[in-house]
Design an enzyme around this catalytic site. Structure first.
Site, PDB file in Angstrom:
ATOM      1  N   LYS A 112       0.937  -1.317   0.431  1.00 50.89           N
ATOM      2  CA  LYS A 112      -0.127   0.302   0.344  1.00 50.89           C
ATOM      3  C   LYS A 112       0.751   1.253   0.548  1.00 50.89           C
ATOM      4  O   LYS A 112       0.089   2.092  -0.796  1.00 50.89           O
ATOM      5  CB  LYS A 112      -0.937  -0.253   0.841  1.00 50.89           C
ATOM      6  N   LYS A 200      -6.668  -9.387  -6.626  1.00 45.64           N
ATOM      7  CA  LYS A 200      -8.470  -9.291  -5.883  1.00 45.64           C
ATOM      8  C   LYS A 200      -9.179  -7.979  -6.250  1.00 45.64           C
ATOM      9  O   LYS A 200      -8.813  -7.356  -6.649  1.00 45.64           O
ATOM     10  CB  LYS A 200      -7.523  -9.291  -4.937  1.00 45.64           C
ATOM     11  N   LYS A 203     -11.986  -2.897  -3.656  1.00 42.93           N
ATOM     12  CA  LYS A 203     -13.347  -1.668  -3.184  1.00 42.93           C
ATOM     13  C   LYS A 203     -12.204  -0.350  -4.073  1.00 42.93           C
ATOM     14  O   LYS A 203     -13.118   0.213  -4.362  1.00 42.93           O
ATOM     15  CB  LYS A 203     -13.847  -0.877  -2.097  1.00 42.93           C
TER      16      LYS A 203
HETATM   17  N1  AQP Z   1     -11.790  -9.948  -3.668  1.00 44.99           N
HETATM   18  C1  AQP Z   1     -12.323 -11.112  -2.147  1.00 44.99           C
HETATM   19  N2  AQP Z   1     -12.346 -12.179  -2.435  1.00 44.99           N
HETATM   20  C2  AQP Z   1     -12.824 -12.409  -1.495  1.00 44.99           C
HETATM   21  N3  AQP Z   1     -12.791 -11.885   0.227  1.00 44.99           N
HETATM   22  C3  AQP Z   1     -11.891 -10.641  -0.094  1.00 44.99           C
HETATM   23  N4  AQP Z   1     -12.123  -9.485   1.048  1.00 44.99           N
HETATM   24  C4  AQP Z   1     -11.880  -8.618   0.193  1.00 44.99           C
HETATM   25  N5  AQP Z   1     -11.722  -8.712  -0.983  1.00 44.99           N
HETATM   26  C5  AQP Z   1     -11.898 -10.138  -1.622  1.00 44.99           C
HETATM   27  C6  AQP Z   1     -12.124  -9.681   2.679  1.00 44.99           C
HETATM   28  O1  AQP Z   1     -13.737  -8.498   2.811  1.00 44.99           O
HETATM   29  C7  AQP Z   1     -12.690  -8.430   4.239  1.00 44.99           C
HETATM   30  C8  AQP Z   1     -12.829  -7.227   4.592  1.00 44.99           C
HETATM   31  O2  AQP Z   1     -12.314  -6.402   4.028  1.00 44.99           O
HETATM   32  P1  AQP Z   1     -11.513  -5.016   4.272  1.00 44.99           P
HETATM   33  O3  AQP Z   1     -13.323  -4.017   3.827  1.00 44.99           O
HETATM   34  O4  AQP Z   1     -11.404  -4.465   5.411  1.00 44.99           O
HETATM   35  O5  AQP Z   1     -10.400  -5.233   2.999  1.00 44.99           O
HETATM   36  P2  AQP Z   1      -9.487  -5.651   1.930  1.00 44.99           P
HETATM   37  O6  AQP Z   1      -9.613  -7.110   2.508  1.00 44.99           O
HETATM   38  O7  AQP Z   1      -8.315  -4.685   1.360  1.00 44.99           O
HETATM   39  O8  AQP Z   1     -10.747  -5.345   0.861  1.00 44.99           O
HETATM   40  P3  AQP Z   1     -10.590  -4.313  -0.338  1.00 44.99           P
HETATM   41  O9  AQP Z   1     -12.427  -4.032  -0.860  1.00 44.99           O
HETATM   42  O10 AQP Z   1     -10.001  -4.702  -1.144  1.00 44.99           O
HETATM   43  O11 AQP Z   1     -10.690  -2.543   0.281  1.00 44.99           O
HETATM   44  P4  AQP Z   1      -9.417  -1.929  -0.568  1.00 44.99           P
HETATM   45  O12 AQP Z   1      -9.822  -1.630  -1.172  1.00 44.99           O
HETATM   46  O13 AQP Z   1     -10.537  -0.707   0.653  1.00 44.99           O
HETATM   47  O14 AQP Z   1      -8.112  -2.697   0.567  1.00 44.99           O
HETATM   48  C9  AQP Z   1     -11.121  -9.547   4.747  1.00 44.99           C
HETATM   49  O15 AQP Z   1     -11.705 -10.512   5.308  1.00 44.99           O
HETATM   50  C10 AQP Z   1     -11.040  -9.576   3.383  1.00 44.99           C
HETATM   51  O16 AQP Z   1     -10.329 -10.859   3.652  1.00 44.99           O
END
Ligand code: AQP
Length: 337
Positions: A112, A200, A203
């Protein structure tokens, strides 16, 4: 004794299929057999640049989506991280005993930080300590983690054992903090970007077309699936390393249509991409529709949502404050009555 579980999602945008199928879907099952705490981790969301109005909106929509996806406030404690000040307080106490070189090893920080250029905040470096505070405050037995969060959970365990229990448990009785274990999530739940099967679904991906948001209208879902990346081969298959998009979309189809891997593989073995995408679109819309319906009812009723979050805050605070008091006491912080 019923095992306690804690988890959360960052309100960095509208929740997508990955958040639901990789995390929240499993929480719905867990709440039936475990004592569950689910928070909206807004303090984590501000470790990268954010828009204050969006943060408020996303925090509320994330909480509403938890409920719409099936998290039952009667079975689970649903709350917003910043509503329980013990998270920030314990984070500070843990900061003071966590070696800096443990933090510099964190892979997610490195990834990040590259994206942030010169704007990397101390908060981003400290993200895993705040996550440790979240977990340890609730004396959690189990933490559902994906591959990318395993290192952070290890850190939480090391801080609790080596830096708190071993150092400060001078009375030799019960340990101060419980050492949490990872709860490995269901197979096949890692959902990849619609535009790149090796990345992956996220968001914060600037490309909207890379994800299906849980609040996307049916027309938008149809459009995104139509534009999803494909390859030139006929028929879909699992686990071919040269065909990550086929694997991802077939995985999505398997989960959303409620079938199993073998049947999905057989059904889609010789199908063309166009026909497959129609099937996937149909399965996706019909699974998301009831969630959206419930969400729309809830978001129009702020009193109900406030009540859920208020009640969640009270329940979470009770547990969190008791742990915080234990740690403060162990650290030798003076208390007056
Ligand atoms: N693509 C994914 N497939 C499966 N699980 C996912 N999670 C996120 N993306 C996927 C799971 O969602 C939970 C919460 O995630 P988070 O918002 O705390 O952080 P993240 O994993 O970084 O999710 P994002 O959507 O990718 O957010 P940003 O873009 O803000 O970094 C976790 O349990 C994660 O495993």
């Amino acid at each position: 004794m019923t095992k306690r579980v804690l988890s959360g999602v960052q309100p960095t945008g509208v929740l997508h299929l990955g958040n639901w199928l990789g995390a929240i879907r499993n929480w719905v099952d867990l709440q039936k057999t475990h004592e569950t705490f689910f928070c909206v981790v807004d303090l984590h969301a501000i470790t990268v640049g954010h828009n204050p109005n969006d943060l408020k909106e996303n925090t509320l929509s994330t909480a509403a989506l938890y409920v719409a996806c099936g998290i039952d406030p009667k079975l689970s404690t649903i709350f917003v991280q910043s509503h329980v000040s013990a998270h920030s307080e314990l984070c500070w106490l843990l900061n003071c005993v966590t070696p800096l070189n443990w933090m510099e090893r964190m892979i997610q920080f490195k990834e990040k930080a590259i994206k942030q250029g010169d704007n990397v905040s101390i908060g981003l470096l400290d993200y895993p300590v705040l996550m440790a505070a979240d977990i340890l405050l609730y004396q959690s037995d189990l933490v559902p983690v994906g591959e990318d969060q395993k290192q952070h959970l290890e850190l939480a365990r090391d801080i609790a054992q080596q830096r708190i229990n071993n150092r400060f448990n001078i009375k030799g009785n019960d340990s101060i903090l419980k050492i949490p274990k990872a709860l490995i999530m269901k197979e096949g739940a890692k959902i990849m970007s619609l535009q790149d099967g090796r990345k992956k679904m996220s968001k914060s991906d600037p490309n909207e077309g890379s994800r299906i948001g849980l609040l996307d209208a049916p027309e938008l879902i149809t459009k995104k699936i139509k534009r999803a990346k494909t390859d030139s081969l006929l028929g879909l298959e699992f686990d071919n390393p040269d065909r990550p998009e086929a694997n991802n979309l077939l995985t999505l189809y398997t989960i959303l249509s409620g079938t199993n891997k073998e049947s999905a593989a057989l059904e889609c073995k010789e199908i063309g991409w166009g026909k497959f995408k129609n099937l996937l679109t149909e399965a996706c819309i019909s699974k998301i529709e009831p969630i959206q319906k419930k969400y729309n009812q809830l978001i129009k009723d702020p009193d109900q949502l406030n009540f859920i979050l208020e009640e969640g805050r009270t329940k979470a605070e009770e547990v969190a404050e008791s742990t915080l008091k234990k740690v403060k006491d162990a650290f030798g912080l003076l208390e007056i009555n």
